[in-house]
Motif scaffolding. Structure first.
Motif, short mmCIF file in Angstrom:
data_model
loop_
_atom_site.label_atom_id
_atom_site.label_comp_id
_atom_site.label_asym_id
_atom_site.label_seq_id
_atom_site.Cartn_x
_atom_site.Cartn_y
_atom_site.Cartn_z
N HIS A 104 2.53 6.21 54.40
CA HIS A 104 1.90 6.07 53.49
C HIS A 104 0.58 6.51 53.20
CE1 HIS A 104 4.62 2.73 52.91
NE2 HIS A 104 4.40 2.16 54.38
N PRO A 105 0.80 7.89 53.44
CA PRO A 105 -0.80 8.79 53.39
C PRO A 105 -1.11 8.82 51.89
CG PRO A 105 1.44 10.36 53.51
CD PRO A 105 1.79 8.76 53.85
N ARG A 111 -16.22 2.99 55.53
CA ARG A 111 -14.89 3.17 56.21
C ARG A 111 -14.52 3.58 57.41
NH1 ARG A 111 -13.32 8.49 55.20
NH2 ARG A 111 -15.26 9.90 54.36
N GLN A 112 -13.61 3.31 57.74
CA GLN A 112 -12.73 3.73 59.08
C GLN A 112 -12.26 5.23 58.69
OE1 GLN A 112 -9.57 1.56 60.76
NE2 GLN A 112 -10.16 1.93 62.77
N GLU A 113 -12.67 6.13 59.33
CA GLU A 113 -12.55 7.69 58.59
C GLU A 113 -11.01 8.02 59.21
OE1 GLU A 113 -15.27 10.46 59.17
OE2 GLU A 113 -16.97 9.35 58.55
N SER A 114 -10.53 7.49 60.27
CA SER A 114 -9.33 7.76 60.61
C SER A 114 -8.07 7.40 60.02
CB SER A 114 -9.04 7.47 62.26
OG SER A 114 -9.29 6.03 62.40
N GLU A 115 -8.40 6.14 58.94
CA GLU A 115 -7.21 5.70 58.26
C GLU A 115 -7.52 5.56 56.99
OE1 GLU A 115 -5.83 1.88 59.77
OE2 GLU A 115 -6.15 2.23 61.63
N LYS A 131 -8.11 3.69 49.73
CA LYS A 131 -7.17 4.75 49.69
C LYS A 131 -6.77 5.19 50.92
CE LYS A 131 -6.39 9.19 47.46
NZ LYS A 131 -6.74 10.47 46.52
N ARG A 132 -5.49 5.34 51.34
CA ARG A 132 -5.42 5.70 52.80
C ARG A 132 -5.51 7.10 53.11
NH1 ARG A 132 -2.19 2.37 56.15
NH2 ARG A 132 -1.00 4.24 56.61
N ALA A 133 -6.03 7.46 54.36
CA ALA A 133 -6.11 8.71 54.56
C ALA A 133 -4.97 9.71 54.45
CB ALA A 133 -6.50 8.99 56.03
N GLY A 164 -5.60 -4.22 55.67
CA GLY A 164 -4.78 -4.74 56.36
C GLY A 164 -4.00 -4.22 57.14
N GLY A 165 -3.18 -4.73 57.92
CA GLY A 165 -2.28 -4.01 58.88
C GLY A 165 -1.31 -5.21 59.59
N LYS A 166 -0.90 -4.37 60.98
CA LYS A 166 0.07 -5.59 61.78
C LYS A 166 -0.71 -6.67 62.33
CE LYS A 166 1.31 -2.18 64.36
NZ LYS A 166 1.80 -1.26 65.36
#
Length: 196
Positions: free
Chosen positions: A64-65, A133-137, A56-58, A72-74
């Protein structure tokens, strides 16, 4: 049985999908420039049955919040391949070690309304794994039963107003998780390919 079914789902190529599949009235410019991205579609082998890992995105993100997404990503210039990009992003976002992942192959490309062409990398995750999890994302990393997202009867089409018009899209909710848009479309594509 699950690994074999997933491997069979990768056979024979297949047509690309798009966020526009359910909106045939949308005319896409032929000269549009799409940015390359890759996502990991991680099927986790568990004793009680295979599960699919999602995020679930931050809620503070500009794009896409709060949406449910694959890790995934670029695709960055330093990435050797889409597979490498998907594995790198999964390690960054949820702490998934690449050594625990067996890449099975790539599902057909998916084009998003936000101008990306996504390479979905289907994979198996083996052994125990505790998401970091990467908290910023990432607000949350969780899993859903693979059987849920492979069941075509669980999908439905919904619509909402977007940029002055109605946009239709697939959803496949699970408990408190509203899985929709590109994530649901890619999963539906997988479900269609797994069906006997």
């Amino acid at each position: 049985m699950i690994p074999e079914a997933l491997r069979r789902a990768l056979e024979g190529g297949g047509a690309a999908s798009s966020d526009h599949d359910l909106n045939p009235e949308v005319v896409l410019p032929a000269d549009r420039r799409l940015r390359a991205a890759a996502v990991l579609v991680p099927v986790w082998q568990r004793e009680g049955g295979a599960r699919l890992i999602l995020t679930k995105r931050a809620s503070h993100l500009a794009h896409h919040p709060g949406q449910i997404a694959f890790p995934g990503g670029k695709i960055e210039p330093a990435d050797e391949s889409p597979d490498h990009a998907a594995l790198r992003e999964a390690q960054e976002e949820i702490g998934l070690p690449p050594a625990q992942v067996e890449v099975l192959g790539r599902l057909p490309l998916h084009e998003t309304v936000t101008g990306y062409t996504i390479v979905p990398v289907l994979s198996l995750v083996r052994g125990d794994f505790m998401p970091v999890r990467q908290e910023s994302e990432v607000e949350e990393a969780f899993s859903v039963p693979l059987s849920h997202v492979l069941d075509l009867s669980r999908y439905r089409v919904e619509q909402r107003l977007w940029r002055g018009g109605w946009r239709r899209y697939y959803v496949v909710p699970y408990g408190p998780y509203y899985i929709w848009g590109a994530t649901a479309r890619i999963l539906r594509s997988l479900a269609e390919r797994v069906q006997p």
